[in-house]
Design a protein around this motif. Structure first.
Motif, PDB file in Angstrom:
ATOM      1  N   PRO A 169       6.830   4.497  -0.534  1.00 55.19           N
ATOM      2  CA  PRO A 169       6.819   5.417  -1.243  1.00 55.19           C
ATOM      3  C   PRO A 169       7.509   5.699  -2.503  1.00 55.19           C
ATOM      4  CG  PRO A 169       8.613   5.138   0.603  1.00 55.19           C
ATOM      5  CD  PRO A 169       7.502   4.057   0.458  1.00 55.19           C
ATOM      6  N   ASP A 177       5.431   3.931  -7.271  1.00 52.74           N
ATOM      7  CA  ASP A 177       5.048   4.615  -8.289  1.00 52.74           C
ATOM      8  C   ASP A 177       6.126   4.979  -9.221  1.00 52.74           C
ATOM      9  OD1 ASP A 177       2.238   4.545  -7.812  1.00 52.74           O
ATOM     10  OD2 ASP A 177       2.200   6.356  -6.401  1.00 52.74           O
ATOM     11  N   ARG A 221       0.905   0.139 -11.438  1.00 53.16           N
ATOM     12  CA  ARG A 221       1.567  -0.343 -10.016  1.00 53.16           C
ATOM     13  C   ARG A 221       1.295  -1.645  -9.588  1.00 53.16           C
ATOM     14  NH1 ARG A 221       1.854   3.221  -5.474  1.00 53.16           N
ATOM     15  NH2 ARG A 221       1.633   1.902  -3.469  1.00 53.16           N
ATOM     16  N   ASP A 278       0.658  -1.306  -0.097  1.00 58.44           N
ATOM     17  CA  ASP A 278       0.013   0.064  -0.162  1.00 58.44           C
ATOM     18  C   ASP A 278       0.956   1.209  -0.121  1.00 58.44           C
ATOM     19  OD1 ASP A 278      -2.071  -1.622   0.140  1.00 58.44           O
ATOM     20  OD2 ASP A 278      -3.003  -0.996   2.051  1.00 58.44           O
ATOM     21  N   ARG A 279       0.254   2.112  -0.785  1.00 60.12           N
ATOM     22  CA  ARG A 279       0.945   3.551  -0.555  1.00 60.12           C
ATOM     23  C   ARG A 279       1.632   4.311   0.743  1.00 60.12           C
ATOM     24  NH1 ARG A 279      -2.015   4.072  -4.856  1.00 60.12           N
ATOM     25  NH2 ARG A 279      -1.139   5.076  -6.819  1.00 60.12           N
TER      26      ARG A 279
END
Length: 236
Positions: free
Chosen positions: A110, A113, A123, A105-106
Motif C-alpha cells: 500500500p 507508490d 515503482r 504487487d499493489r
C-alpha cells in the motif's frame, strides 16, 4: 577500537555498550562478541541478546546471587571484549544466509507508490533497489521474530507514517527511516509497507521459533502474486 561500557541490567544481567548509534560496523562488533561469548559457553550463561550497539548478557540466578558473582562475570566479559578481534566471520558465525520471497504487487504494497514518489524513483526502481540489497539482521525486537535489517539503500529511506496503522498484515515487508523489516504477525505498525512475504517469521512450535537470527544475512527475492499464494498455501 573504543573500550566497551558494562553496566547492571537488573539483578541477573549485564548490558555491554559498544556504541550509542546505529552503525553497521558497531553492530558487526556486537554480533562478533555475542558469538564469542556463546562459543565460550561459561556455566553461568543463560542468554545473550544483541541489539544495535549493545549486548545484554543474562546470568544464572544462583551465580549472580553469589558473593561478587556478577562482578566476576563483568571482569570475564571485559577481558573477552578487550581481545575482540572485530571479525566479520566472527559476526556472521555459521548462520546461513536466508532468501525471503517478497511480492511487491499493489495488493501487498500500500505504501510503495508513496515511497517511490518521495525517493524520486519509478515503482520498479524501488523494487529493484530493495530486492537487490544485502542485509544483515541487526537485532530481533518489537515483536517476537521481527527483524530490524541494516543495508537499505539510502535512496529508499523515508519517514514512518504520521499515523500508524492499527492492523498490518503478517509478513508485511516495510521501511521505517533507514531500515527495513518484516512484521512476523498481524499487529499495529507505522512503517511503510512495500510488499509481503508468505514465509512465517515466528512459529512457537518451531526450533528455533524465529526464522531469522540476529547477525544473519538476508536477501529479498521478488515474486509474483501466483507464487506468493502457492507458497502461502503450502504453509511456507
Amino acid at each position: 577500537m573504543s573500550r566497551i561500557g558494562i553496566e547492571p541490567l537488573g539483578e541477573d544481567a549485564l548490558l555491554l555498550r559498544l556504541g550509542r548509534r546505529i552503525d553497521p560496523a558497531v553492530n558487526a562488533r556486537v554480533h562478533a562478541l555475542a558469538r564469542r561469548i556463546e562459543r565460550e559457553a561459561p556455566p553461568w550463561l543463560r542468554e545473550v541478546v544483541p541489539a544495535y550497539a549493545s549486548l545484554a548478557v543474562f546470568v544464572d540466578g544462583a551465580h549472580a546471587g553469589s558473593d561478587d558473582g556478577i562482578d566476576a562475570v563483568a571482569q570475564w566479559l571485559r577481558a573477552l571484549a578487550d581481545t575482540d578481534a572485530d571479525s566479520e566471520d566472527d559476526a556472521v558465525g555459521v548462520l546461513p544466509a536466508v532468501e525471503i520471497p517478497v511480492c511487491y504487487d499493489r495488493a501487498f504494497a500500500p505504501d510503495l507508490d508513496e515511497v517511490a514518489a518521495q525517493a524520486g524513483l519509478a515503482r520498479d526502481e524501488v523494487v529493484a533497489l530493495h530486492a537487490g540489497g544485502d542485509y544483515r539482521v541487526a537485532m530481533i525486537g518489537f515483536a517476537p521474530g521481527f527483524p530490524y535489517l541494516l543495508g537499505l539503500d539510502p535512496r529508499l529511506a523515508v519517514p514512518r507514517l504520521a499515523r500508524p496503522r492499527t492492523r498490518v498484515p503478517a509478513g508485511s515487508v516495510a521501511i521505517g527511516g533507514g531500515q527495513t523489516g518484516i512484521y512476523p504477525r498481524e499487529s499495529p505498525g507505522g512503517w511503510r509497507v512495500i510488499g509481503r512475504t508468505p514465509l512465517r517469521l515466528f512459529d512457537a512450535a518451531r526450533t528455533p521459533p524465529t526464522l531469522l537470527q540476529a547477525g544473519q544475512r538476508v536477501r529479498f527475492v521478488a515474486i509474483d502474486a501466483a507464487r506468493f499464494h502457492a507458497l502461502a498455501g503450502a504453509g511456507a
